[in-house]
Motif scaffolding. Structure first.
Motif, mmCIF file in Angstrom:
data_model
loop_
_atom_site.group_PDB
_atom_site.id
_atom_site.type_symbol
_atom_site.label_atom_id
_atom_site.label_comp_id
_atom_site.label_asym_id
_atom_site.label_seq_id
_atom_site.Cartn_x
_atom_site.Cartn_y
_atom_site.Cartn_z
ATOM 1 N N ILE A 5 0.763 -1.199 -0.253
ATOM 2 C CA ILE A 5 0.072 -0.654 -0.022
ATOM 3 C C ILE A 5 1.176 1.303 -0.168
ATOM 4 C CG2 ILE A 5 -0.480 0.804 2.617
ATOM 5 C CD1 ILE A 5 -3.536 0.656 1.847
ATOM 6 N N ILE A 17 -4.018 -0.017 -8.249
ATOM 7 C CA ILE A 17 -4.650 -0.394 -6.957
ATOM 8 C C ILE A 17 -5.592 -1.818 -7.419
ATOM 9 C CG2 ILE A 17 -6.816 0.663 -5.509
ATOM 10 C CD1 ILE A 17 -6.130 3.576 -6.697
ATOM 11 N N SER A 18 -5.469 -1.890 -8.459
ATOM 12 C CA SER A 18 -6.518 -3.766 -8.739
ATOM 13 C C SER A 18 -5.667 -4.231 -8.571
ATOM 14 C CB SER A 18 -6.734 -3.384 -10.029
ATOM 15 O OG SER A 18 -5.673 -3.033 -11.208
ATOM 16 N N LEU A 20 -3.784 -4.880 -5.340
ATOM 17 C CA LEU A 20 -3.450 -4.832 -3.957
ATOM 18 C C LEU A 20 -5.323 -5.351 -3.343
ATOM 19 C CD1 LEU A 20 -4.163 -0.678 -3.358
ATOM 20 C CD2 LEU A 20 -1.785 -2.233 -3.129
ATOM 21 N N ILE A 22 -7.973 -7.253 -1.455
ATOM 22 C CA ILE A 22 -9.063 -6.602 -0.514
ATOM 23 C C ILE A 22 -8.896 -5.549 0.442
ATOM 24 C CG2 ILE A 22 -11.440 -7.113 0.319
ATOM 25 C CD1 ILE A 22 -11.722 -7.527 -2.486
ATOM 26 N N GLN A 24 -5.650 -4.123 1.232
ATOM 27 C CA GLN A 24 -5.519 -3.185 1.468
ATOM 28 C C GLN A 24 -6.248 -2.070 0.729
ATOM 29 O OE1 GLN A 24 -2.558 -5.118 -1.058
ATOM 30 N NE2 GLN A 24 -0.701 -4.731 0.649
ATOM 31 N N LYS A 25 -6.854 -2.210 -0.100
ATOM 32 C CA LYS A 25 -8.319 -1.348 -0.803
ATOM 33 C C LYS A 25 -8.937 -0.903 0.206
ATOM 34 C CE LYS A 25 -8.212 -4.121 -4.961
ATOM 35 N NZ LYS A 25 -9.424 -4.825 -6.519
ATOM 36 N N LEU A 28 -6.817 1.662 2.046
ATOM 37 C CA LEU A 28 -6.387 2.808 1.374
ATOM 38 C C LEU A 28 -7.494 3.871 1.198
ATOM 39 C CD1 LEU A 28 -4.697 3.841 -0.759
ATOM 40 C CD2 LEU A 28 -5.054 2.887 -2.726
ATOM 41 N N ILE A 29 -8.736 3.182 1.193
ATOM 42 C CA ILE A 29 -10.169 3.966 0.770
ATOM 43 C C ILE A 29 -10.392 4.969 2.527
ATOM 44 C CG2 ILE A 29 -12.161 3.818 1.014
ATOM 45 C CD1 ILE A 29 -12.623 1.200 -1.190
ATOM 46 N N LEU A 67 -6.140 8.811 -6.161
ATOM 47 C CA LEU A 67 -7.160 7.347 -6.673
ATOM 48 C C LEU A 67 -7.652 7.143 -7.992
ATOM 49 C CD1 LEU A 67 -9.096 7.223 -3.157
ATOM 50 C CD2 LEU A 67 -7.035 6.287 -3.901
ATOM 51 N N TYR A 71 -11.928 4.605 -7.599
ATOM 52 C CA TYR A 71 -11.511 4.875 -5.944
ATOM 53 C C TYR A 71 -11.755 6.079 -5.543
ATOM 54 C CZ TYR A 71 -10.675 -0.030 -6.589
ATOM 55 O OH TYR A 71 -10.471 -1.412 -7.546
#
Length: 196
Positions: A5, A17-18, A20, A22, A24-25, A28-29, A67, A71
């Motif tokens: 990340i 990002i794709s 990463l 789930i 890590q996503k 990030l969000i 992002l 995202y």
């Protein structure tokens, strides 16, 4: 290749990002969601203005620029849903029930298309190797115009008066929002210029 990340600062576009996980996503969000909430609380109220000066528009440009539109919009939608559910995420630790009858609601809704357009624009500029300050500034300017469009439409709906709408919803914010667009443009330009 799997990204960590913190590799965010070293990638050239949003495609990382794709890759990463789930988890890590989600992190990030959540991270950028917290940034947006914090920037919402940095505010200045003037006695004659019902809408505060905040750093929200700076935040959505940074979110869309870092992002991307997919995202970035997800972060903003999460932010608005939190407000709808009663969480005190908007300026002055308010929520949807506090802003639904206020002049601020239109601006908040406008964050969604603004983030989408800015993220999409940055993606295009990266793809075509056209990242520079002027192009990023123009993309930011158009995106923030969308925020004002939604904000002004809502104020006009409430007041039915174009002069009040412009006085409360546009004129006081022109200079400060241009400064925020400049700051965001410098950051985004520097971020991606270093990667070319």
């Amino acid at each position: 290749m799997k990204y960590r990340i913190w590799d965010l600062l070293y990638v050239k576009d949003f495609s990382f990002i794709s890759e990463l996980s789930i988890f890590q996503k989600i992190l990030l969000i959540i991270f950028f969601n917290v940034i947006l909430i914090l920037f919402s609380q940095i505010k200045l109220y003037l006695p004659f203005l019902p809408v505060p000066f905040t750093l929200q528009t700076l935040a959505i440009l940074l979110i869309g620029g870092v992002l991307g539109y997919k995202y970035g919009v997800l972060v903003v939608v999460l932010y608005i849903l939190q407000g709808i559910l009663g969480f005190p995420v908007f300026a002055n630790f308010s929520n949807f029930s506090n802003v639904i009858g206020s002049y601020s609601l239109g601006y908040i809704i406008g964050f969604i298309p603004a983030t989408f357009i800015f993220g999409l624009s940055i993606s295009y500029l990266i793809k075509h190797n056209k990242i520079n300050f002027i192009n990023v500034f123009l993309a930011g300017f158009i995106s923030i115009l969308l925020v004002f469009l939604f904000g002004l439409m809502w104020i006009f709906y409430l007041t039915k008066n174009i002069f009040i709408t412009l006085f409360y919803g546009l004129y006081p914010f022109v200079f400060t929002d241009i400064i925020k667009i400049i700051v965001a443009s410098l950051v985004i330009n520097k971020l991606y210029k270093n990667k070319q």
